[in-house]
Design a protein around this motif. Structure first.
Motif, short mmCIF file in Angstrom:
data_model
loop_
_atom_site.label_atom_id
_atom_site.label_comp_id
_atom_site.label_asym_id
_atom_site.label_seq_id
_atom_site.Cartn_x
_atom_site.Cartn_y
_atom_site.Cartn_z
N ALA A 9 34.75 5.33 -6.82
CA ALA A 9 36.02 5.45 -6.25
C ALA A 9 36.46 6.93 -5.91
O ALA A 9 36.88 7.11 -4.82
CB ALA A 9 37.17 4.81 -7.16
N VAL A 10 36.11 7.85 -6.96
CA VAL A 10 36.42 9.17 -6.60
C VAL A 10 35.67 9.75 -5.57
O VAL A 10 36.06 10.34 -4.78
CB VAL A 10 35.89 9.89 -8.21
CG1 VAL A 10 36.12 11.39 -7.64
CG2 VAL A 10 37.01 9.47 -9.33
N GLY A 11 34.27 9.45 -5.45
CA GLY A 11 33.69 9.77 -4.24
C GLY A 11 33.92 9.40 -2.88
O GLY A 11 33.98 9.98 -2.02
N GLN A 12 34.04 7.97 -2.97
CA GLN A 12 34.79 7.60 -1.56
C GLN A 12 35.98 8.03 -1.30
O GLN A 12 36.17 8.28 -0.27
CB GLN A 12 34.85 5.80 -2.01
CG GLN A 12 35.27 5.24 -0.65
CD GLN A 12 34.02 5.10 0.34
OE1 GLN A 12 33.13 4.99 0.12
NE2 GLN A 12 34.39 5.31 1.61
N LEU A 13 37.00 8.34 -2.07
CA LEU A 13 37.98 8.88 -2.01
C LEU A 13 37.84 10.25 -1.13
O LEU A 13 38.66 10.69 -0.10
CB LEU A 13 38.98 9.03 -3.02
CG LEU A 13 40.42 9.68 -2.72
CD1 LEU A 13 41.21 9.12 -1.74
CD2 LEU A 13 41.05 10.05 -3.95
N ASP A 14 36.85 11.18 -1.82
CA ASP A 14 36.64 12.27 -1.05
C ASP A 14 35.87 12.22 0.34
O ASP A 14 36.06 13.14 1.28
CB ASP A 14 35.75 13.14 -2.21
CG ASP A 14 35.24 14.45 -1.68
OD1 ASP A 14 36.61 15.15 -1.52
OD2 ASP A 14 34.12 14.58 -1.43
N ASP A 15 35.00 11.18 0.55
CA ASP A 15 34.42 10.80 1.78
C ASP A 15 35.88 10.38 2.82
O ASP A 15 35.36 10.89 4.19
CB ASP A 15 33.48 9.87 1.66
CG ASP A 15 32.33 10.18 0.97
OD1 ASP A 15 32.24 11.29 0.89
OD2 ASP A 15 31.64 9.14 0.38
N VAL A 16 36.64 10.01 2.45
CA VAL A 16 37.72 9.34 3.43
C VAL A 16 38.77 10.69 3.64
O VAL A 16 38.99 10.90 4.75
CB VAL A 16 38.36 8.39 2.80
CG1 VAL A 16 39.63 8.01 3.71
CG2 VAL A 16 37.52 6.99 2.63
N ARG A 17 39.01 11.35 2.66
CA ARG A 17 39.94 12.36 2.56
C ARG A 17 39.43 13.41 1.73
O ARG A 17 39.06 13.18 0.48
CB ARG A 17 41.30 12.23 2.50
CG ARG A 17 41.73 11.35 1.22
CD ARG A 17 43.09 10.95 1.24
NE ARG A 17 44.00 12.01 1.04
CZ ARG A 17 45.36 11.83 0.95
NH1 ARG A 17 45.87 10.60 0.89
NH2 ARG A 17 45.90 13.01 0.85
N ASP A 18 39.47 14.65 1.96
CA ASP A 18 39.09 15.71 1.08
C ASP A 18 39.63 15.73 -0.27
O ASP A 18 41.14 15.88 -0.20
CB ASP A 18 39.24 17.22 1.85
CG ASP A 18 38.27 17.49 2.89
OD1 ASP A 18 37.00 16.80 2.74
OD2 ASP A 18 38.36 18.13 3.58
N VAL A 19 38.83 15.89 -1.24
CA VAL A 19 39.72 15.82 -2.54
C VAL A 19 39.19 17.18 -3.33
O VAL A 19 38.03 17.47 -3.08
CB VAL A 19 39.24 14.66 -3.36
CG1 VAL A 19 39.68 14.94 -5.10
CG2 VAL A 19 39.64 13.28 -2.82
N SER A 20 40.27 17.79 -4.06
CA SER A 20 39.86 19.39 -4.50
C SER A 20 38.72 18.97 -5.77
O SER A 20 38.45 17.79 -6.26
CB SER A 20 41.02 19.85 -5.08
OG SER A 20 41.65 18.95 -6.04
N ALA A 21 38.05 20.25 -5.87
CA ALA A 21 37.05 20.10 -6.96
C ALA A 21 37.37 20.00 -8.29
O ALA A 21 36.72 19.15 -9.05
CB ALA A 21 36.14 21.44 -6.94
N PRO A 22 38.70 20.33 -8.60
CA PRO A 22 39.24 19.88 -9.90
C PRO A 22 39.55 18.47 -9.97
O PRO A 22 39.34 17.79 -11.17
CB PRO A 22 40.56 20.75 -10.02
CG PRO A 22 40.49 22.24 -9.23
CD PRO A 22 39.54 21.44 -8.04
N ALA A 23 40.00 17.90 -8.91
CA ALA A 23 40.33 16.26 -8.97
C ALA A 23 39.01 15.69 -9.00
O ALA A 23 38.87 14.51 -9.68
CB ALA A 23 41.12 15.98 -7.75
N LYS A 24 37.93 15.90 -8.53
CA LYS A 24 36.82 15.36 -8.63
C LYS A 24 36.03 15.50 -9.84
O LYS A 24 35.41 14.40 -10.54
CB LYS A 24 35.62 15.85 -7.46
CG LYS A 24 36.09 15.32 -5.98
CD LYS A 24 34.82 15.44 -5.14
CE LYS A 24 34.76 16.75 -4.76
NZ LYS A 24 33.73 17.20 -3.86
N THR A 25 36.23 16.62 -10.63
CA THR A 25 35.82 16.99 -11.92
C THR A 25 36.54 16.04 -12.81
O THR A 25 35.72 15.23 -13.82
CB THR A 25 36.00 18.40 -12.21
OG1 THR A 25 35.28 19.16 -11.47
CG2 THR A 25 35.54 18.68 -13.61
#
Length: 311
Positions: A9-25
């Motif tokens: 879900a974290v990766g898919q959210l970043d694929d759809v809309r940019d997610v900051s590095a701290p949020a992905k971490t």
């Protein structure tokens, strides 16, 4: 399963809309915490010449989470060319499956150990996906796929090497600790990740700034085409896996000799093969990435397709 869904879900959210590095971490930490809470945690560490070290619960959870974050980052950073990450992970998971099979035969792990099952699932998924992802790719895994593969590889490693206190003797001993096992088998993405961290820290441009200095980018600049660069890194992963598996299955240290010879040959080919010392600047299929994808920068494409975890 919950950890995998969380990471996906974290990766898919970043694929759809940019997610900051701290949020992905933070998402990766959440997924790793789920593994630790469920019992898939590094409980024991084997250190050569020291022996078995049992980790206290707090330290076990911390190391497990860091292991998951690091593995997810390593796979995500190597996902910069068509088929590269899927092929590297397929080879690594196959090696881990063979390693687990050997440990099971020796009675070092039980039949209920989930590590071998995870490795087999990852291997099957990557092999089924690769025909669609090799250059020119028809499908791209994005951050969703890369981060998920990293989590699954971390889980398999933890279950195989960090979840049992069985005594292991002989050649297997030196590779049974998760640290040494994964550092060898997944040496290509881990080396690329460490190199990227050191390079960005020294450059002062920030650890989250993407660049085109990864191993695959350097191979392309040497003159190797897209497919050849991927095959070279696949081969390095295969040789590193052989470093683990040959002494384990043969029990002989001399088994390193053919691997060393093959590694030397591959190194010479990478650096001095005819026609690869000068970068190709034509319109051939294996030329520069700009020719393969007109008007599209390789760094941006790697970020959109594979995603840079630390961008």
């Amino acid at each position: 399963v919950l950890a995998t869904v969380t990471m996906f879900a974290v990766g898919q959210l970043d694929d759809v809309r940019d997610v900051s590095a701290p949020a992905k971490t933070a998402g990766s930490v959440l997924a790793g915490s789920g593994l630790a809470i469920a019992g898939v945690a590094i409980l024991f560490f084997r250190i050569p010449f020291v022996g078995l070290v049992a980790l206290p619960p707090d330290l076990s959870t911390l190391i497990t989470v860091l292991w998951v974050v690091g593995m997810a980052q390593a796979v995500n950073l190597i996902d910069g060319l068509d088929g590269l990450a899927a092929g590297v992970v397929a080879i690594a998971s196959g090696a881990m499956l063979l390693f687990a099979e050997h440990l099971d035969n020796d009675g070092a792990i039980g039949d209920d150990n989930i590590g071998a099952l995870i490795a087999a699932c990852v291997l099957g998924a990557c092999l089924g996906y690769l025909p669609w992802n090799v250059h020119p790719a028809k499908l791209f895994m994005g951050d969703a796929g890369a981060l998920t593969l990293g989590l699954l590889m971390a889980a398999a490693t933890i279950a195989i090497g960090g979840n049992t206190d069985a005594e292991v003797m002989g050649q297997t001993y030196f590779f049974f600790a998760p640290l040494f096992l994964v550092l060898v088998i997944l040496g290509v993405p881990i080396l690329d990740t460490v190199w990227a961290l050191l390079r960005r820290a020294r450059g002062g441009g920030g650890l989250t700034i993407a660049d085109k200095e990864h191993l695959h980018h350097r191979l392309m600049r040497l003159g190797h085409g897209h497919r050849r660069s991927v095959i070279i890194l696949w081969t390095w992963t295969g040789l590193l896996s052989a470093v683990v598996l040959l002494p384990v299955y043969t029990g002989e240290g001399a088994s390193f000799v053919p691997v060393a010879v093959a590694a030397l040959g591959l190194l010479l080919y990478t650096l001095f093969a005819p026609g690869v010392r000068a970068a190709r600047r034509g319109g051939t299929e294996d030329a520069a990435p700009e020719a393969e994808h007109p008007g599209e920068d390789l760094g941006r494409r790697a970020g959109a397709v594979g995603g840079h975890f630390m961008r």
